[in-house]
Design a protein around this motif. Structure first.
Motif, PDB file in Angstrom:
ATOM      1  N   THR A  47      -8.668 -35.019 -69.260  1.00  0.00           N
ATOM      2  CA  THR A  47      -8.959 -34.022 -68.237  1.00  0.00           C
ATOM      3  C   THR A  47      -9.972 -33.021 -68.766  1.00  0.00           C
ATOM      4  O   THR A  47      -9.801 -32.475 -69.858  1.00  0.00           O
ATOM      5  CB  THR A  47      -7.679 -33.283 -67.827  1.00  0.00           C
ATOM      6  N   ILE A  48     -11.013 -32.807 -67.993  1.00  0.00           N
ATOM      7  CA  ILE A  48     -12.052 -31.826 -68.327  1.00  0.00           C
ATOM      8  C   ILE A  48     -11.957 -30.708 -67.300  1.00  0.00           C
ATOM      9  O   ILE A  48     -11.817 -30.971 -66.106  1.00  0.00           O
ATOM     10  CB  ILE A  48     -13.447 -32.475 -68.253  1.00  0.00           C
ATOM     11  N   THR A  49     -12.036 -29.474 -67.764  1.00  0.00           N
ATOM     12  CA  THR A  49     -11.985 -28.341 -66.849  1.00  0.00           C
ATOM     13  C   THR A  49     -13.393 -27.820 -66.601  1.00  0.00           C
ATOM     14  O   THR A  49     -14.145 -27.547 -67.550  1.00  0.00           O
ATOM     15  CB  THR A  49     -11.120 -27.212 -67.430  1.00  0.00           C
ATOM     16  N   ALA A  50     -13.755 -27.722 -65.323  1.00  0.00           N
ATOM     17  CA  ALA A  50     -15.031 -27.119 -64.946  1.00  0.00           C
ATOM     18  C   ALA A  50     -14.774 -25.661 -64.596  1.00  0.00           C
ATOM     19  O   ALA A  50     -13.820 -25.346 -63.887  1.00  0.00           O
ATOM     20  CB  ALA A  50     -15.634 -27.848 -63.751  1.00  0.00           C
ATOM     21  N   THR A  51     -15.609 -24.763 -65.119  1.00  0.00           N
ATOM     22  CA  THR A  51     -15.375 -23.324 -64.902  1.00  0.00           C
ATOM     23  C   THR A  51     -16.663 -22.616 -64.532  1.00  0.00           C
ATOM     24  O   THR A  51     -17.772 -23.070 -64.835  1.00  0.00           O
ATOM     25  CB  THR A  51     -14.811 -22.667 -66.173  1.00  0.00           C
ATOM     26  N   ALA A  52     -16.484 -21.465 -63.893  1.00  0.00           N
ATOM     27  CA  ALA A  52     -17.603 -20.573 -63.594  1.00  0.00           C
ATOM     28  C   ALA A  52     -17.043 -19.182 -63.390  1.00  0.00           C
ATOM     29  O   ALA A  52     -15.899 -19.024 -62.940  1.00  0.00           O
ATOM     30  CB  ALA A  52     -18.344 -21.034 -62.344  1.00  0.00           C
ATOM     31  N   THR A  53     -17.811 -18.173 -63.742  1.00  0.00           N
ATOM     32  CA  THR A  53     -17.420 -16.777 -63.524  1.00  0.00           C
ATOM     33  C   THR A  53     -18.468 -16.136 -62.643  1.00  0.00           C
ATOM     34  O   THR A  53     -19.645 -16.076 -63.007  1.00  0.00           O
ATOM     35  CB  THR A  53     -17.311 -16.017 -64.853  1.00  0.00           C
ATOM     36  N   VAL A  54     -18.016 -15.685 -61.479  1.00  0.00           N
ATOM     37  CA  VAL A  54     -18.938 -15.050 -60.536  1.00  0.00           C
ATOM     38  C   VAL A  54     -18.898 -13.552 -60.745  1.00  0.00           C
ATOM     39  O   VAL A  54     -17.828 -12.937 -60.745  1.00  0.00           O
ATOM     40  CB  VAL A  54     -18.567 -15.402 -59.084  1.00  0.00           C
ATOM     41  N   ILE A  55     -20.072 -13.006 -60.952  1.00  0.00           N
ATOM     42  CA  ILE A  55     -20.195 -11.565 -61.113  1.00  0.00           C
ATOM     43  C   ILE A  55     -20.785 -11.012 -59.823  1.00  0.00           C
ATOM     44  O   ILE A  55     -21.908 -11.362 -59.459  1.00  0.00           O
ATOM     45  CB  ILE A  55     -21.125 -11.216 -62.279  1.00  0.00           C
TER      46      ILE A  55
ATOM     47  N   ASP B  51     -14.718 -29.672 -74.382  1.00  0.00           N
ATOM     48  CA  ASP B  51     -14.158 -30.455 -73.272  1.00  0.00           C
ATOM     49  C   ASP B  51     -14.134 -29.625 -71.998  1.00  0.00           C
ATOM     50  O   ASP B  51     -13.341 -29.903 -71.096  1.00  0.00           O
ATOM     51  CB  ASP B  51     -12.758 -30.964 -73.619  1.00  0.00           C
ATOM     52  N   GLU B  52     -14.992 -28.615 -71.921  1.00  0.00           N
ATOM     53  CA  GLU B  52     -15.065 -27.768 -70.730  1.00  0.00           C
ATOM     54  C   GLU B  52     -16.486 -27.818 -70.189  1.00  0.00           C
ATOM     55  O   GLU B  52     -17.455 -27.628 -70.926  1.00  0.00           O
ATOM     56  CB  GLU B  52     -14.702 -26.321 -71.083  1.00  0.00           C
ATOM     57  N   LEU B  53     -16.603 -28.105 -68.888  1.00  0.00           N
ATOM     58  CA  LEU B  53     -17.900 -28.092 -68.227  1.00  0.00           C
ATOM     59  C   LEU B  53     -18.105 -26.664 -67.702  1.00  0.00           C
ATOM     60  O   LEU B  53     -17.684 -26.326 -66.603  1.00  0.00           O
ATOM     61  CB  LEU B  53     -17.914 -29.110 -67.080  1.00  0.00           C
ATOM     62  N   ALA B  54     -18.727 -25.825 -68.524  1.00  0.00           N
ATOM     63  CA  ALA B  54     -18.820 -24.396 -68.222  1.00  0.00           C
ATOM     64  C   ALA B  54     -20.153 -24.072 -67.561  1.00  0.00           C
ATOM     65  O   ALA B  54     -21.197 -24.136 -68.213  1.00  0.00           O
ATOM     66  CB  ALA B  54     -18.635 -23.595 -69.516  1.00  0.00           C
ATOM     67  N   PHE B  55     -20.102 -23.698 -66.301  1.00  0.00           N
ATOM     68  CA  PHE B  55     -21.313 -23.296 -65.587  1.00  0.00           C
ATOM     69  C   PHE B  55     -21.714 -21.857 -65.918  1.00  0.00           C
ATOM     70  O   PHE B  55     -22.791 -21.408 -65.564  1.00  0.00           O
ATOM     71  CB  PHE B  55     -21.123 -23.471 -64.079  1.00  0.00           C
ATOM     72  N   GLY B  56     -20.795 -21.131 -66.592  1.00  0.00           N
ATOM     73  CA  GLY B  56     -21.129 -19.805 -67.088  1.00  0.00           C
ATOM     74  C   GLY B  56     -21.024 -18.719 -66.036  1.00  0.00           C
ATOM     75  O   GLY B  56     -20.369 -18.879 -65.004  1.00  0.00           O
ATOM     76  N   GLN B  57     -21.663 -17.599 -66.324  1.00  0.00           N
ATOM     77  CA  GLN B  57     -21.632 -16.437 -65.427  1.00  0.00           C
ATOM     78  C   GLN B  57     -22.733 -16.552 -64.388  1.00  0.00           C
ATOM     79  O   GLN B  57     -23.890 -16.797 -64.728  1.00  0.00           O
ATOM     80  CB  GLN B  57     -21.798 -15.153 -66.231  1.00  0.00           C
ATOM     81  N   VAL B  58     -22.372 -16.376 -63.158  1.00  0.00           N
ATOM     82  CA  VAL B  58     -23.337 -16.450 -62.068  1.00  0.00           C
ATOM     83  C   VAL B  58     -23.123 -15.240 -61.174  1.00  0.00           C
ATOM     84  O   VAL B  58     -22.046 -14.656 -61.146  1.00  0.00           O
ATOM     85  CB  VAL B  58     -23.171 -17.746 -61.249  1.00  0.00           C
ATOM     86  N   VAL B  75     -20.458 -32.461 -70.814  1.00  0.00           N
ATOM     87  CA  VAL B  75     -19.352 -32.918 -71.653  1.00  0.00           C
ATOM     88  C   VAL B  75     -19.572 -34.392 -71.989  1.00  0.00           C
ATOM     89  O   VAL B  75     -19.770 -35.218 -71.094  1.00  0.00           O
ATOM     90  CB  VAL B  75     -18.000 -32.744 -70.938  1.00  0.00           C
ATOM     91  N   LEU B 178     -23.365 -26.728 -59.534  1.00  0.00           N
ATOM     92  CA  LEU B 178     -22.517 -25.728 -58.884  1.00  0.00           C
ATOM     93  C   LEU B 178     -23.281 -25.170 -57.691  1.00  0.00           C
ATOM     94  O   LEU B 178     -24.383 -24.638 -57.841  1.00  0.00           O
ATOM     95  CB  LEU B 178     -22.182 -24.618 -59.884  1.00  0.00           C
ATOM     96  N   TYR B 190     -13.497 -18.984 -61.596  1.00  0.00           N
ATOM     97  CA  TYR B 190     -13.260 -20.177 -60.793  1.00  0.00           C
ATOM     98  C   TYR B 190     -13.091 -21.367 -61.733  1.00  0.00           C
ATOM     99  O   TYR B 190     -13.754 -21.446 -62.761  1.00  0.00           O
ATOM    100  CB  TYR B 190     -14.445 -20.444 -59.853  1.00  0.00           C
ATOM    101  N   SER B 191     -12.236 -22.301 -61.352  1.00  0.00           N
ATOM    102  CA  SER B 191     -12.050 -23.482 -62.196  1.00  0.00           C
ATOM    103  C   SER B 191     -11.520 -24.645 -61.372  1.00  0.00           C
ATOM    104  O   SER B 191     -10.994 -24.469 -60.269  1.00  0.00           O
ATOM    105  CB  SER B 191     -11.088 -23.185 -63.352  1.00  0.00           C
ATOM    106  N   GLY B 192     -11.673 -25.848 -61.947  1.00  0.00           N
ATOM    107  CA  GLY B 192     -11.153 -27.053 -61.319  1.00  0.00           C
ATOM    108  C   GLY B 192     -11.079 -28.148 -62.369  1.00  0.00           C
ATOM    109  O   GLY B 192     -11.860 -28.158 -63.313  1.00  0.00           O
TER     110      GLY B 192
END
Lengths: 187, 200
Positions: A47-55, B51-58, B75, B178, B190-192
């Protein structure tokens, strides 16, 4: 002494035909489809977690829970109701969300009049607010100044607990409505 | 009719009759044999580095964030499996193709998750990612080690006690886009979860 074996020509032919049939039928029983022996060895998953932080450009204020004045009055059974924002579970909770680690200025009006719904009558509520960069009420700090500078956490969050006091000694019976206003701006 | 003719006639009739009788599931099946059912084939899958697909700060109002297959944020999964076997890789993106806001699952951001694969031997994972073949869809089957050319080799040694088959590495890259969708996006995390399944 010699022994000789003879077979009747008809029997030889029949035996040959039957032998051929047996060979043919034997091939029909070889399982071509391996269904009966199928398990699922060698199946793996990750399992891979996709993340993003909206500012957001603006600071958002969420009300997580309302202040429970009714519950507090039932517990305290006296004219003056007091909710301690740091220690009481009846305190209201709000959360600010904005830019991570940003410095912000918080201001609120501590004294607000609340009005009776059924007709004339009002009460004065004296708000008390505490705050912390994490969801830990007991560790929160009372924001005693009307304007106070705080810092949002690494996720751009800051928590507020809303309490205060109100005197019901001369209050008319009924329902009272009031609003609590808190302002937050980037410094 | 003589006796010999009678016997021959009987044999022919019997042959025709038996040919017409279906014998279980053997008749009419395509001849695909699932070798995976015969023996316990080893396999290992691991993420290289992160192991994290991080789109970062947006920021709300920003354009879409793209992580290409050769992006350091992609990844890379390294699969160690039996060299002469085929493997199937299935990608399951987050439900609804959305990353959900923490504490507010009714709010989400659209995301497109893609994958590519590389099966030309054990190389630097970053090179594998850059040269990986893009997969159309969510599932792909490919040989662990692509045959370079020439005629096929001899049949593999059957699995038996004490035997370790030859192993090789293949790579799968997970990347994507994204979709921020303009203004009005709420601040927060946000995450999935993305599920990648590999089997023989």
């Amino acid at each position: 002494m010699q022994t000789q074996l003879h077979t009747h020509p008809l029997k030889r032919q029949l035996l040959t035909t039957l032998a051929g049939l047996l060979v043919f039928l034997g091939t029909m029983f070889v399982p071509i489809d391996g269904q009966a022996q199928r398990g699922q060895p060698g199946r793996h998953a990750v399992t891979i977690t996709a993340t993003a932080t909206v500012i957001g450009n603006a600071i958002e204020l969420l009300t997580i829970s309302e202040m429970s004045l009714i519950q507090a009055s039932q517990l305290q059974q006296q004219d003056e109701i007091y909710i301690n924002p740091v220690f009481d579970a009846e305190a209201g909770i709000m959360k600010a969300i904005g830019q991570p680690n940003a410095q912000v200025r918080v201001s609120y009006i501590a004294e607000r009049e609340i009005f009776r719904r059924e007709g004339p009558g009002s009460l004065v509520f004296y708000y008390e607010v505490s705050g912390l960069g994490s969801d830990n009420q007991r560790e929160s700090e009372l924001l005693e100044d009307l304007e106070r500078e705080v810092r949002l956490n690494e996720n751009g969050e800051f928590y507020f607990w809303i309490g205060g006091r109100v005197n019901l000694g001369n209050a008319l019976s009924g329902s009272y409505d009031g609003e609590f206003t808190i302002e937050i701006e980037y410094i | 009719m003589g006796s010999i003719a009678k016997y021959n006639c009987f044999a022919v009739v019997l042959l025709i009759f038996l040919s017409a009788v279906p014998f279980g599931s053997a008749l009419g099946q395509s001849a695909r044999i699932n070798f995976g059912a015969y023996g316990n084939r080893p396999m290992e899958i691991m993420a290289v580095g992160h192991d994290e697909l991080a789109f970062g700060q947006v920021t709300a109002g920003d354009p879409d964030v793209v992580i290409a297959q050769n992006d350091p944020r992609a990844v890379i999964l390294e699969i160690t499996a039996v060299e002469y076997m085929d493997i199937s890789v299935t990608l399951t993106p987050p439900p609804g193709n959305q990353l959900l806001r923490e504490g507010d699952p009714a709010t989400g951001i659209g995301v497109q998750i893609k994958m590519a694969y590389f099966n030309q031997g054990n190389v630097d994972p970053e090179i594998a990612a850059a040269q990986a073949t893009v997969v159309t869809g969510d599932m792909i089957t490919f040989p662990v080690r692509r045959r370079v050319g020439g005629p096929p080799g001899p049949p593999p040694t059957p699995s038996h006690a004490g035997y370790t088959p030859p192993m090789a590495k293949a790579y799968v890259v997970i990347y994507g886009t994204l979709n921020l969708g303009g203004d009005g996006l709420k601040a927060g995390k946000y995450s999935g979860d993305i599920l990648v399944e590999v089997s023989y």
